[in-house]
Design an enzyme around this catalytic site. Structure first.
Site, PDB file in Angstrom:
ATOM      1  N   TYR A 178       0.776  -1.236   0.123  1.00 49.11           N
ATOM      2  CA  TYR A 178       0.024  -0.075   0.149  1.00 49.11           C
ATOM      3  C   TYR A 178       0.733   1.346  -0.036  1.00 49.11           C
ATOM      4  O   TYR A 178       0.740   2.217  -0.571  1.00 49.11           O
ATOM      5  CB  TYR A 178      -0.841  -0.045   1.273  1.00 49.11           C
ATOM      6  CG  TYR A 178      -1.840   1.082   1.503  1.00 49.11           C
ATOM      7  CD1 TYR A 178      -2.952   1.258   0.704  1.00 49.11           C
ATOM      8  CD2 TYR A 178      -1.564   1.915   2.654  1.00 49.11           C
ATOM      9  CE1 TYR A 178      -3.930   2.134   0.989  1.00 49.11           C
ATOM     10  CE2 TYR A 178      -2.603   3.001   2.702  1.00 49.11           C
ATOM     11  CZ  TYR A 178      -3.629   3.159   2.042  1.00 49.11           C
ATOM     12  OH  TYR A 178      -4.546   3.986   2.267  1.00 49.11           O
ATOM     13  N   LYS A 181       0.775   4.082  -2.757  1.00 48.23           N
ATOM     14  CA  LYS A 181       0.680   5.645  -2.365  1.00 48.23           C
ATOM     15  C   LYS A 181       1.696   6.297  -2.626  1.00 48.23           C
ATOM     16  O   LYS A 181       1.491   7.637  -2.831  1.00 48.23           O
ATOM     17  CB  LYS A 181       0.238   5.516  -1.068  1.00 48.23           C
ATOM     18  CG  LYS A 181      -1.142   4.892  -0.483  1.00 48.23           C
ATOM     19  CD  LYS A 181      -2.437   5.399  -1.610  1.00 48.23           C
ATOM     20  CE  LYS A 181      -3.878   5.266  -0.889  1.00 48.23           C
ATOM     21  NZ  LYS A 181      -4.901   5.781  -2.186  1.00 48.23           N
TER      22      LYS A 181
END
Ligand code: NAD
Length: 287
Positions: A164, A168
Site C-alpha cells: 500500500y 501511495k
C-alpha cells in the site's frame, strides 16, 4: 465564485467512506458528480451496484446532480468506460478524484506477490488508468483538476503496508510529473493523504480516537483542489481531524567531494551527510 458549479467531477470509490463525502460535498457545491464504485469488500473481493446507487440517491434526494458508475478502475477498459459515463451523462469531464482503494495488509515476509500486485492494480494503475483516460480531454479543453489520494503510509511508512505504501507514494511521484506536464494546459494535480474513520481504519485504532476523525472533515480540501479557484499544483496535504498540513521533501546542503571518496571519507562525513539542520525545499537537480 467559480468553485465547482456545473463542473463535471469523477470521484472513484465514492460508494462509501471518504469518497462518498467528496461526492456529497461536490454535489452540494453544484458540481455534476460521477459516483464510481466497484462495490466490493475492503480487500477488493466482490462487486455490486448498491454502494454507488445509494450515494447517487442521496445526492439526488438533496437536489444535486449525480450518476452512478460501477466499473473497476483497475482496468484500462473500466477507466475508459468511466470517462465515457461522464461524457454521455454530462458532456464533459473537468475533474478527477482518484480515491478508489483496497487493503491487503501483512508484514513484508508474509506478503505474497499477489497481495503486492492487487494493491498496485487498484491504487497506482487505477489512478493512472482514470487520469490517462481523462488527460486528453483536459488538454483539449485547457482545464483539468486531479487529486491523487495518497497516504501517510506512503509518505512515512506503516507496519504491514509495504504494498500500500509503495502504491501511495507512487501516486505522489506521478503527481510530480503530471504537475509539470499539465502546466501549460491549466491542469492542476495535487495529492491528499486523509486520516479518517472509515471501514479501512475501523480496526486499526480505538473507537474513541476514530470518533475525532469524521471523513467529512477531509472533503472541503479535496473540493477546493478540484475547483477552478485552485491555482496550485504538485502539492501534498495531510488532512484529518480538523487539521491540514502541507508536506514537502526537503534536501540539505550537499557535502562536496573533489574526488571519488573512499569509504573512510564517507564514514568521516556521515554526520554531515545526514544532518538536515540547514535543509531547504528539494528541487530536481536534473530539471
Ligand atoms: P473505503 O474502503 O470506504 O473506500 C474505498 C472505496 O473504493 C470503496 O467504496 C471500494 O468499493 C472502492 N473500490 C475498491 N476497489 C475499486 C476498484 N477497483 N474500482 C472502483 N472502486 C473501487 O475506504 P476509505 O478510507 O474511504 O478510502 C478511500 C481512499 O482514501 C483510499 O484510496 C484509501 O487508501 C485512502 N486513505 C484513507 C485513509 C483513512 O484514514 N481512511 C488514510 C489514508 C488513505
Amino acid at each position: 465564485m467559480p468553485g465547482v458549479t456545473d463542473r463535471v467531477v469523477i470521484v472513484t470509490g465514492a460508494g462509501g467512506g471518504l469518497g462518498r463525502e467528496y461526492a456529497l460535498l461536490l454535489a452540494r457545491e453544484g458540481a455534476q458528480v460521477v459516483v464510481n464504485d466497484l462495490g466490493g469488500a475492503r480487500d477488493g473481493s466482490g462487486s455490486g451496484h448498491s454502494m454507488a446507487d445509494a450515494v447517487v440517491e442521496e445526492i439526488k434526494a438533496a437536489g444535486g446532480t449525480a450518476v452512478a458508475n460501477y466499473d473497476s478502475v483497475a482496468t484500462v477498459e473500466g477507466a475508459q468506460s468511466l470517462i465515457q459515463t461522464a461524457l454521455d451523462s454530462f458532456g464533459a469531464v473537468h475533474g478527477v478524484v482518484n480515491n478508489a482503494g483496497i487493503l491487503r495488509d501483512t508484514s513484508f515476509g508474509k506478503m505474497t506477490p499477489e497481495a503486492f500486485e492487487a494493491v498496485q492494480r487498484v491504487h497506482l494503475f487505477g489512478s493512472f488508468n482514470v487520469t490517462h483516460a481523462a488527460w486528453g480531454h483536459f488538454r483539449e479543453q485547457g482545464f483539468g483538476r486531479i487529486v491523487m489520494i495518497t497516504s501517510t503510509s506512503g509518505l512515512y511508512g506503516n507496519f504491514g503496508q509495504a504494498n500500500y505504501g509503495a502504491a501511495k507514494l507512487g501516486l505522489v511521484g506521478m503527481m510530480n510529473t503530471l504537475a509539470i506536464e499539465g502546466r501549460k494546459y491549466d491542469i492542476k494535480v495535487n495529492a491528499v493523504a486523509p486520516i479518517a474513520a472509515t471501514r479501512m481504519t475501523a480496526d486499526i485504532a480505538s473507537a474513541e480516537f476514530l470518533e475525532k476523525l469524521p471523513p467529512a472533515q477531509v472533503a472541503p480540501i479535496v473540493g477546493y483542489l478540484v475547483s477552478e479557484d485552485n491555482q496550485d499544483s504538485g502539492m501534498t496535504f495531510v488532512v484529518g481531524g480538523g487539521a491540514v498540513h502541507r508536506v514537502q521533501l526537503f534536501a540539505n546542503k550537499p557535502v562536496l567531494f573533489s574526488a571519488v571518496p573512499t569509504l573512510d571519507e564517507v564514514r568521516e562525513n556521515w554526520s554531515r551527510i545526514t544532518d538536515m539542520s540547514d535543509a531547504q525545499p528539494g528541487v530536481n537537480p536534473a530539471g
